[in-house]
Motif scaffolding. Sequence first.
Motif, PDB file in Angstrom:
ATOM      1  N   PRO A   5      28.108  44.325  34.555  1.00  0.00           N
ATOM      2  CA  PRO A   5      29.561  44.096  34.597  1.00  0.00           C
ATOM      3  C   PRO A   5      30.232  45.002  35.621  1.00  0.00           C
ATOM      4  CG  PRO A   5      28.782  44.277  32.336  1.00  0.00           C
ATOM      5  CD  PRO A   5      27.639  44.687  33.213  1.00  0.00           C
ATOM      6  N   ARG A   7      33.994  46.253  36.651  1.00  0.00           N
ATOM      7  CA  ARG A   7      35.396  46.302  36.228  1.00  0.00           C
ATOM      8  C   ARG A   7      36.321  46.309  37.447  1.00  0.00           C
ATOM      9  NH1 ARG A   7      37.472  47.952  31.643  1.00  0.00           N
ATOM     10  NH2 ARG A   7      38.770  49.538  32.649  1.00  0.00           N
ATOM     11  N   ASN A  32      32.238  34.621  39.351  1.00  0.00           N
ATOM     12  CA  ASN A  32      31.565  34.617  38.050  1.00  0.00           C
ATOM     13  C   ASN A  32      30.879  33.290  37.765  1.00  0.00           C
ATOM     14  OD1 ASN A  32      32.374  37.234  37.556  1.00  0.00           O
ATOM     15  ND2 ASN A  32      34.127  36.675  36.276  1.00  0.00           N
ATOM     16  N   ASP A  37      29.541  39.109  37.542  1.00  0.00           N
ATOM     17  CA  ASP A  37      30.103  39.485  36.243  1.00  0.00           C
ATOM     18  C   ASP A  37      31.260  40.458  36.471  1.00  0.00           C
ATOM     19  OD1 ASP A  37      30.622  39.855  33.596  1.00  0.00           O
ATOM     20  OD2 ASP A  37      28.765  40.916  33.122  1.00  0.00           O
ATOM     21  N   TYR A  38      32.367  39.924  36.979  1.00  0.00           N
ATOM     22  CA  TYR A  38      33.558  40.729  37.194  1.00  0.00           C
ATOM     23  C   TYR A  38      34.453  40.645  35.956  1.00  0.00           C
ATOM     24  CZ  TYR A  38      32.313  40.935  42.152  1.00  0.00           C
ATOM     25  OH  TYR A  38      31.662  41.171  43.338  1.00  0.00           O
ATOM     26  N   ARG A  39      34.911  41.797  35.493  1.00  0.00           N
ATOM     27  CA  ARG A  39      35.843  41.871  34.370  1.00  0.00           C
ATOM     28  C   ARG A  39      37.200  42.302  34.945  1.00  0.00           C
ATOM     29  NH1 ARG A  39      32.153  42.555  30.012  1.00  0.00           N
ATOM     30  NH2 ARG A  39      30.272  41.435  30.702  1.00  0.00           N
TER      31      ARG A  39
END
Length: 324
Positions: A5, A7, A32, A37-39
């Motif tokens: 992930p 952030r 994504n 997997d970018y939050r």
Amino acid sequence: MNTGPHRVAIFVYDGVTLLDVAGPAEVFKEANRFGADYRIVLLSPTGEDVTSSLGVRLAVDGAVSAEPAFDTLLVAGSDHYPRAQVPADLADAVRLPVAAAGRVASICTGAFVLAAAGVLDGKRATTHWQVAHELAARYPACRVEPDAIYVRDGTTYTSAGVTAGIDLALALVEEDHGPDLARDVARALVVYMQRAGGQSQFSAPLQGPPPRSAALRTITDVVTANPRGEHSLTELARHLNVSTRQLTRLFHDELSTTPARYVENIRFDLARALLDQGHTATQAATLAGFPSYESMRRVFARKLSISPAAYQRRFATARRAQPG
């Protein structure tokens, strides 16, 4: 390349430009779909919701100071701060988060916020071409590159106006996940993976204010009225009955250029206008007074890093001639 992930925090505040937020966020969201997997979170100085430049209210996820360190911190821009000083509390709000982030980036005039926080001291940076001079004047410790679409200096990134935030976000995705995934994102969003040329291709005509001296105004009026005329240094000097050396000194002192470069700039601006109107490149070269198409092409390459044909594909009118 990162596989876990990542952030991404986008720093927003009242008056923020909506596209500066939505464009990069859309790039990361689209990435994504292809395995990233970018939050993504939106953060404001106090944790309160903000109102964008369009009057659209943005719900934020919290205060920037209350969140843990981010892999990427993006600072969006606003029309307010090229015209006014960045408030101290706004600059203070990003100072510590910037220091803790893995990398920090500004979108468009977000560079003014980073500069006010001291983040751009001693670094190369860019912003929208219309206000690059203001950034350079207000923050002389920052080395402004006005023609760049985006600039990387270590872990600090800055981008040009509005949609250039998409270019920068694609570059960050490529840095994280490689060119193939970034290319998939660009194709899905129907944008260039890397657009050709710099900001100059989008800028307004180059002519500045008229010269102060009546003598030099006479010469510039002659050139502007008839760009196709014979405007050699000798001919221009003859208009004023002065030496070529004296005329060259006048141009240098008042306009910081040479007579030949001034003539070239007038012809270049006219050629751009003619291409915008739908004239062919050859017609534009002739009507603007260039000795040949090739001489015009060299000027476009030097000033815009693209050819006249490429410029016209981007900016000529979308209207097509209708049959009579």
